[in-house]
Structure formats: structure tokens, C-alpha cells
Design a protein around this motif. Structure first.
Motif, PDB file in Angstrom:
ATOM      1  N   SER A 185       6.733  -1.875  -6.810  1.00  0.00           N
ATOM      2  CA  SER A 185       6.099  -1.093  -5.974  1.00  0.00           C
ATOM      3  C   SER A 185       4.787  -0.515  -6.125  1.00  0.00           C
ATOM      4  CB  SER A 185       7.144   0.525  -6.190  1.00  0.00           C
ATOM      5  OG  SER A 185       6.703   0.896  -7.402  1.00  0.00           O
ATOM      6  N   LYS A 186       3.929   0.038  -5.309  1.00  0.00           N
ATOM      7  CA  LYS A 186       2.694   0.439  -5.352  1.00  0.00           C
ATOM      8  C   LYS A 186       2.572   1.538  -6.525  1.00  0.00           C
ATOM      9  CE  LYS A 186      -1.558   0.733  -3.082  1.00  0.00           C
ATOM     10  NZ  LYS A 186      -2.235   1.244  -4.189  1.00  0.00           N
ATOM     11  N   PRO A 187       3.414   2.542  -6.808  1.00  0.00           N
ATOM     12  CA  PRO A 187       3.246   3.460  -7.653  1.00  0.00           C
ATOM     13  C   PRO A 187       3.096   2.722  -9.150  1.00  0.00           C
ATOM     14  CG  PRO A 187       4.866   4.581  -6.035  1.00  0.00           C
ATOM     15  CD  PRO A 187       4.555   2.655  -5.627  1.00  0.00           C
ATOM     16  N   SER A 188       4.140   1.920  -9.294  1.00  0.00           N
ATOM     17  CA  SER A 188       4.362   1.223 -10.565  1.00  0.00           C
ATOM     18  C   SER A 188       2.883   0.305 -10.814  1.00  0.00           C
ATOM     19  CB  SER A 188       5.295   0.036 -10.535  1.00  0.00           C
ATOM     20  OG  SER A 188       6.628   0.658 -10.414  1.00  0.00           O
ATOM     21  N   ILE A 189       2.451  -0.309  -9.748  1.00  0.00           N
ATOM     22  CA  ILE A 189       0.906  -0.954  -9.895  1.00  0.00           C
ATOM     23  C   ILE A 189       0.020  -0.064 -10.300  1.00  0.00           C
ATOM     24  CG2 ILE A 189      -0.672  -2.362  -8.872  1.00  0.00           C
ATOM     25  CD1 ILE A 189       1.922  -3.848  -9.300  1.00  0.00           C
ATOM     26  N   SER A 190       0.021   1.130  -9.399  1.00  0.00           N
ATOM     27  CA  SER A 190      -1.293   1.942  -9.625  1.00  0.00           C
ATOM     28  C   SER A 190      -1.166   2.551 -11.222  1.00  0.00           C
ATOM     29  CB  SER A 190      -1.088   3.335  -8.775  1.00  0.00           C
ATOM     30  OG  SER A 190      -1.239   2.968  -7.382  1.00  0.00           O
ATOM     31  N   ARG A 191      -0.087   2.887 -11.647  1.00  0.00           N
ATOM     32  CA  ARG A 191       0.176   3.406 -13.163  1.00  0.00           C
ATOM     33  C   ARG A 191      -0.251   2.423 -14.083  1.00  0.00           C
ATOM     34  NH1 ARG A 191       3.479   3.021 -17.475  1.00  0.00           N
ATOM     35  NH2 ARG A 191       3.877   4.807 -18.578  1.00  0.00           N
ATOM     36  N   ALA A 192       0.101   1.032 -13.830  1.00  0.00           N
ATOM     37  CA  ALA A 192      -0.372   0.132 -14.864  1.00  0.00           C
ATOM     38  C   ALA A 192      -1.821  -0.236 -14.490  1.00  0.00           C
ATOM     39  CB  ALA A 192       0.293  -1.251 -14.261  1.00  0.00           C
ATOM     40  N   MET A 193      -2.526  -0.077 -13.220  1.00  0.00           N
ATOM     41  CA  MET A 193      -3.902  -0.222 -13.432  1.00  0.00           C
ATOM     42  C   MET A 193      -4.808   0.728 -13.832  1.00  0.00           C
ATOM     43  SD  MET A 193      -4.244  -3.068 -11.927  1.00  0.00           S
ATOM     44  CE  MET A 193      -2.538  -3.450 -12.543  1.00  0.00           C
ATOM     45  N   GLY A 194      -3.962   2.097 -14.215  1.00  0.00           N
ATOM     46  CA  GLY A 194      -4.548   3.142 -14.731  1.00  0.00           C
ATOM     47  C   GLY A 194      -4.548   2.853 -16.369  1.00  0.00           C
ATOM     48  N   ILE A 195      -3.607   2.374 -16.956  1.00  0.00           N
ATOM     49  CA  ILE A 195      -3.622   2.054 -18.101  1.00  0.00           C
ATOM     50  C   ILE A 195      -4.436   0.810 -18.525  1.00  0.00           C
ATOM     51  CG2 ILE A 195      -1.881   0.968 -19.837  1.00  0.00           C
ATOM     52  CD1 ILE A 195       0.248   2.395 -18.651  1.00  0.00           C
ATOM     53  N   LEU A 196      -4.650  -0.135 -17.882  1.00  0.00           N
ATOM     54  CA  LEU A 196      -5.664  -1.192 -18.033  1.00  0.00           C
ATOM     55  C   LEU A 196      -7.194  -0.606 -17.816  1.00  0.00           C
ATOM     56  CD1 LEU A 196      -3.902  -4.256 -16.075  1.00  0.00           C
ATOM     57  CD2 LEU A 196      -3.837  -3.668 -18.668  1.00  0.00           C
ATOM     58  N   LYS A 197      -7.298   0.407 -16.946  1.00  0.00           N
ATOM     59  CA  LYS A 197      -8.398   0.914 -16.795  1.00  0.00           C
ATOM     60  C   LYS A 197      -9.174   1.716 -18.059  1.00  0.00           C
ATOM     61  CE  LYS A 197     -11.360   3.693 -13.627  1.00  0.00           C
ATOM     62  NZ  LYS A 197     -11.277   4.409 -12.347  1.00  0.00           N
ATOM     63  N   ASN A 198      -8.135   2.407 -18.620  1.00  0.00           N
ATOM     64  CA  ASN A 198      -8.228   3.298 -19.614  1.00  0.00           C
ATOM     65  C   ASN A 198      -8.370   2.392 -20.670  1.00  0.00           C
ATOM     66  OD1 ASN A 198      -7.971   5.742 -18.347  1.00  0.00           O
ATOM     67  ND2 ASN A 198      -5.868   5.984 -18.848  1.00  0.00           N
ATOM     68  N   ASP A 199      -8.009   1.221 -21.143  1.00  0.00           N
ATOM     69  CA  ASP A 199      -8.137   0.191 -21.972  1.00  0.00           C
ATOM     70  C   ASP A 199      -9.195  -0.611 -22.021  1.00  0.00           C
ATOM     71  OD1 ASP A 199      -5.919   1.037 -23.358  1.00  0.00           O
ATOM     72  OD2 ASP A 199      -4.581  -0.490 -22.669  1.00  0.00           O
ATOM     73  N   LYS A 200     -10.121  -0.211 -20.983  1.00  0.00           N
ATOM     74  CA  LYS A 200     -11.403  -0.997 -20.508  1.00  0.00           C
ATOM     75  C   LYS A 200     -11.125  -2.266 -20.194  1.00  0.00           C
ATOM     76  CE  LYS A 200     -14.186   2.541 -22.753  1.00  0.00           C
ATOM     77  NZ  LYS A 200     -13.574   3.508 -22.195  1.00  0.00           N
ATOM     78  N   LEU A 201     -10.024  -2.958 -19.700  1.00  0.00           N
ATOM     79  CA  LEU A 201      -9.781  -4.238 -19.212  1.00  0.00           C
ATOM     80  C   LEU A 201      -9.963  -4.422 -17.671  1.00  0.00           C
ATOM     81  CD1 LEU A 201      -6.475  -4.536 -21.037  1.00  0.00           C
ATOM     82  CD2 LEU A 201      -8.889  -5.607 -21.700  1.00  0.00           C
ATOM     83  N   ILE A 202     -10.045  -3.385 -17.036  1.00  0.00           N
ATOM     84  CA  ILE A 202     -10.353  -3.515 -15.574  1.00  0.00           C
ATOM     85  C   ILE A 202     -11.191  -2.408 -15.306  1.00  0.00           C
ATOM     86  CG2 ILE A 202      -8.404  -4.934 -14.757  1.00  0.00           C
ATOM     87  CD1 ILE A 202      -7.643  -1.955 -13.611  1.00  0.00           C
TER      88      ILE A 202
END
Length: 123
Positions: A36-53
Motif C-alpha cells: 500500500s502507498k501508506p506502507s511505502i510512505s512510512r518506510a521511505m520516512g524511515i530510510l530518509k531519517n536514516d539518511k539512505l534516501i
């Protein structure tokens, strides 16, 4: 920073989509992984916070240098394990693809390096 299997799968998917289409948005990842789009948005937020994206103003997802290194490492593991299972062991490609997705996250560096040697010898 510990990154878990799901995070590694997202990074690998971003890298693969980037190679295939040139740019990646959340909807592309959702479609590719059937999430789902919300699942992806949450995951992207985590990857962004971890400075991976990073995510640009148009919503394009970009791997950071650290994210790209990590994604390439995961992708290499996937490819080598897939080749090992198919070429060395004779596993059906579809089954090997599924198994490689699981093994790539848990295999030790020593075992992976030994697999890589055998794959090169059998290429």
C-alpha cells in the motif's frame, strides 16, 4: 545504524527501479512490491531519517551515497546467490529467485564470499 530486511528490500527495489526507469517515486515502489502507498510512505520516512534516501520536490526518491552503497551490496548478494542456486546447484530459476531474496539478508560474509568464488568458477 541497523537496517532490517524490509529496509534492505526497499533499497534494492529503489536501485532496480532506478536502473529500469531512471527515476523512482513511492507509487513505483508500491506497484513493484504490491504494498500500500501508506506502507511505502512510512518506510521511505524511515530510510530518509536514516539518511539512505532523499526525496526531491517532485517526489522522486534518490539514494544517498550511503544508500547506494548499501543497495549495491544487497543487489550483488542477490545476484550472486541467485546464480549460485541456479548454476551450481541446479535450482529452478523461479524458486532460486525467491530463495535468494530470503538468503541475501542472513548469509554471513564468509559464506557469501565462498559462494561468489564458486559462481565465478562456474561462469
Amino acid at each position: 545504524m541497523a537496517i532490517y530486511e524490509s529496509g534492505e528490500n526497499y533499497l534494492e527495489t529503489i536501485l532496480m527501479l532506478e536502473k529500469k526507469t531512471g527515476s523512482v517515486r513511492s507509487i513505483d515502489i508500491a506497484n513493484e512490491l504490491n504494498f500500500s502507498k501508506p506502507s511505502i510512505s512510512r518506510a521511505m520516512g524511515i530510510l530518509k531519517n536514516d539518511k539512505l534516501i532523499t526525496i526531491d520536490e517532485k517526489g522522486n526518491i534518490l539514494l544517498t551515497e550511503m544508500g547506494r552503497i548499501r543497495a549495491n551490496k544487497i543487489y550483488e548478494r542477490h545476484q550472486v546467490i541467485l546464480q549460485f542456486l541456479v548454476m551450481v546447484l541446479g535450482v529452478d530459476k523461479d524458486i532460486a529467485e525467491q530463495d535468494a531474496c530470503k538468503i541475501e539478508h542472513v548469509i554471513s560474509e564468509q559464506s557469501f564470499e565462498k559462494m561468489k568464488i564458486l559462481v565465478r568458477e562456474n561462469s
